[in-house]
Motif scaffolding. Structure first.
Motif, PDB file in Angstrom:
ATOM      1  N   VAL A  37      45.048  51.844  38.958  1.00  0.00           N
ATOM      2  CA  VAL A  37      46.507  51.717  39.050  1.00  0.00           C
ATOM      3  C   VAL A  37      47.075  50.714  38.055  1.00  0.00           C
ATOM      4  O   VAL A  37      48.281  50.418  38.079  1.00  0.00           O
ATOM      5  CB  VAL A  37      46.936  51.328  40.489  1.00  0.00           C
ATOM      6  CG1 VAL A  37      46.528  52.404  41.478  1.00  0.00           C
ATOM      7  CG2 VAL A  37      46.384  49.969  40.890  1.00  0.00           C
ATOM      8  N   GLY A  38      46.237  50.174  37.193  1.00  0.00           N
ATOM      9  CA  GLY A  38      46.712  49.214  36.200  1.00  0.00           C
ATOM     10  C   GLY A  38      46.888  47.808  36.719  1.00  0.00           C
ATOM     11  O   GLY A  38      47.493  46.960  36.057  1.00  0.00           O
ATOM     12  N   ALA A  39      46.359  47.520  37.914  1.00  0.00           N
ATOM     13  CA  ALA A  39      46.398  46.161  38.455  1.00  0.00           C
ATOM     14  C   ALA A  39      45.252  45.340  37.866  1.00  0.00           C
ATOM     15  O   ALA A  39      44.386  45.868  37.158  1.00  0.00           O
ATOM     16  CB  ALA A  39      46.315  46.191  39.974  1.00  0.00           C
ATOM     17  N   THR A  40      45.230  44.059  38.163  1.00  0.00           N
ATOM     18  CA  THR A  40      44.207  43.150  37.667  1.00  0.00           C
ATOM     19  C   THR A  40      43.210  42.855  38.769  1.00  0.00           C
ATOM     20  O   THR A  40      43.605  42.450  39.872  1.00  0.00           O
ATOM     21  CB  THR A  40      44.830  41.834  37.180  1.00  0.00           C
ATOM     22  OG1 THR A  40      45.740  42.107  36.124  1.00  0.00           O
ATOM     23  CG2 THR A  40      43.756  40.864  36.695  1.00  0.00           C
ATOM     24  N   ALA A  41      41.929  43.055  38.500  1.00  0.00           N
ATOM     25  CA  ALA A  41      40.876  42.730  39.456  1.00  0.00           C
ATOM     26  C   ALA A  41      40.374  41.316  39.187  1.00  0.00           C
ATOM     27  O   ALA A  41      40.193  40.916  38.034  1.00  0.00           O
ATOM     28  CB  ALA A  41      39.730  43.721  39.357  1.00  0.00           C
ATOM     29  N   MET A  42      40.140  40.569  40.277  1.00  0.00           N
ATOM     30  CA  MET A  42      39.663  39.189  40.151  1.00  0.00           C
ATOM     31  C   MET A  42      38.519  38.969  41.127  1.00  0.00           C
ATOM     32  O   MET A  42      38.657  39.221  42.331  1.00  0.00           O
ATOM     33  CB  MET A  42      40.780  38.198  40.447  1.00  0.00           C
ATOM     34  CG  MET A  42      40.350  36.744  40.399  1.00  0.00           C
ATOM     35  SD  MET A  42      41.707  35.614  40.778  1.00  0.00           S
ATOM     36  CE  MET A  42      40.859  34.035  40.655  1.00  0.00           C
ATOM     37  N   ALA A  43      37.382  38.495  40.620  1.00  0.00           N
ATOM     38  CA  ALA A  43      36.233  38.189  41.463  1.00  0.00           C
ATOM     39  C   ALA A  43      36.285  36.726  41.866  1.00  0.00           C
ATOM     40  O   ALA A  43      36.162  35.837  41.019  1.00  0.00           O
ATOM     41  CB  ALA A  43      34.931  38.490  40.716  1.00  0.00           C
ATOM     42  N   ALA A  44      36.477  36.454  43.153  1.00  0.00           N
ATOM     43  CA  ALA A  44      36.585  35.071  43.621  1.00  0.00           C
ATOM     44  C   ALA A  44      36.303  35.024  45.113  1.00  0.00           C
ATOM     45  O   ALA A  44      36.957  35.729  45.894  1.00  0.00           O
ATOM     46  CB  ALA A  44      37.961  34.504  43.330  1.00  0.00           C
TER      47      ALA A  44
END
Length: 367
Positions: free
Chosen positions: A130-137
């Motif tokens: 969907v064009g969102a930003t994935a963040m691993a945290a």
């Protein structure tokens, strides 16, 4: 529309290692994928066979019997009380829901989707689509103001990590501060092995000890693939916040996403029968009891892995070197590189191989 550029499918990189492992004189032991190998219980297959006169379209929300059974199962097996049929929804497997949830929630550019540092790739892919930003945290304090969706995974894939009540409370409190939807992927919840989880059920994000009676923006998902060997059925469900479940349901109605009626009947049978779940857990326990000490004897350290379907192992060098060493023994594992950038020295080994193949792998590891 796919708004992000899709990466190459990572498992294609395993082809040469699979070839090496398959050349072993005693044959391949494939521990790379968590796909069940044991038989689907007879009670499930009989329910499916008895429901093949499915001439009418199924409903997106599922049958009354299935929703009622999901509510009963959450109370009896997960300690989650207070749910009604409006709080639950069957889905076409859990991977579909994981990958589509950012779309179903209307997320897009500028939104952040948070997921664990050691993570099943579909959490990130759902954001990419969907064009969102994935963040691993893993630390809630690191989750940014733009966060709209938070994924927890307990027990974790690939690492078997379990989030305790305090960790779940902290994650949920931060989600509320951010106004984000928080979802716990709990599909390995029946498979607790070590420490307190050997005897105490793995807690759900929906547990009243975590959320009280406030389910706002809070969901849990579960799959029957592991507990009931129903991976080929694509049988899963989501539960929690009525408002979020309602939105997901509406979008799915427009998209025509429905669980076939015969599969819904099979799900009812699986949820009602607890004996086969205990039998399957015993199989996995016996395989784990063989494979874990054999890996340790071969120089691997097992991290976390206190629950779930995998052993998260490292010998202190790049995962591809470990994959090559294992392939030379005829054993195929999964490199930590496939589960994010934070664990380049780990490999994931599944318990989903036959007793005979686990015994063979254990003997090869012991030399």
């Amino acid at each position: 529309m796919v708004r992000g550029e899709l990466p190459d499918y990572p498992w294609d990189l395993m082809a040469p290692y699979r070839e090496t492992a398959a050349a072993h004189p005693d044959g391949l032991v494939d521990l790379s994928i968590g796909s069940p190998v044991d038989a689907t219980p007879a009670v499930v297959r009989e329910a499916l066979a008895g429901a093949t006169d499915a001439h009418a379209y199924p409903t997106t929300v599922g049958t009354d019997a299935l929703r009622s059974e999901i509510v009963r199962w959450f109370a009896g097996r997960r300690g989650v009380t207070g749910l009604t049929e409006a709080n639950v929804l069957p889905t076409i497997g859990s991977k579909e829901l994981v990958a589509l949830l950012p779309f179903l929630l209307g997320l897009g550019e500028g939104d952040v989707v948070v997921h664990p540092r050691a993570a099943y790739p579909s959490y990130e892919m759902g954001a990419v689509l969907v064009g969102a930003t994935a963040m691993a945290a893993d630390d809630p304090a690191e989750w940014p103001a733009e966060t709209k969706l938070i994924w927890l995974n307990s027990p974790g894939n690939p690492d078997g990590r379990v989030l305790g009540l305090d960790e779940l409370r902290a994650a949920r409190a931060r989600a509320h501060e951010l106004g984000a939807v928080i979802v716990s992927d709990e599909c390995y919840a029946e498979l607790g092995w070590e420490g307190e989880w050997a005897k105490t059920p793995v807690p759900s994000l929906l547990d009243p000890r975590v959320i009280g009676d406030d389910r706002r923006n809070t969901l849990a998902i579960y799959s029957l693939s592991k507990q009931s060997n129903m991976a080929g059925y694509r049988a899963a469900f989501v539960a929690g916040c009525r408002g979020v479940v309602s939105r997901i349901t509406t979008v799915r109605k427009h998209a025509g996403l429905m669980v076939p009626y015969p599969l819904q009947q099979a799900m009812v049978a699986a949820l009602r029968d607890e004996r086969h779940v205990a039998e399957q857990k015993a199989r996995y326990r016996a395989r784990r009891d063989q494979l874990k000490p054999a890996l340790e004897a071969a120089g691997f350290r097992i991290d976390h892995s206190e629950a779930g379907l995998y052993l998260w192992a490292t010998e202190g060098r790049d995962a591809w070197e470990s994959i090559e060493r294992l392939a030379g023994l005829g054993i195929l594992g999964g490199p930590g590189h496939f589960y994010g950038v934070h664990y380049p020295q780990h490999v994931r080994l599944s318990l989903t191989a036959s007793d005979e193949r686990i015994t063979a792998a254990s003997a090869r590891l012991r030399g």
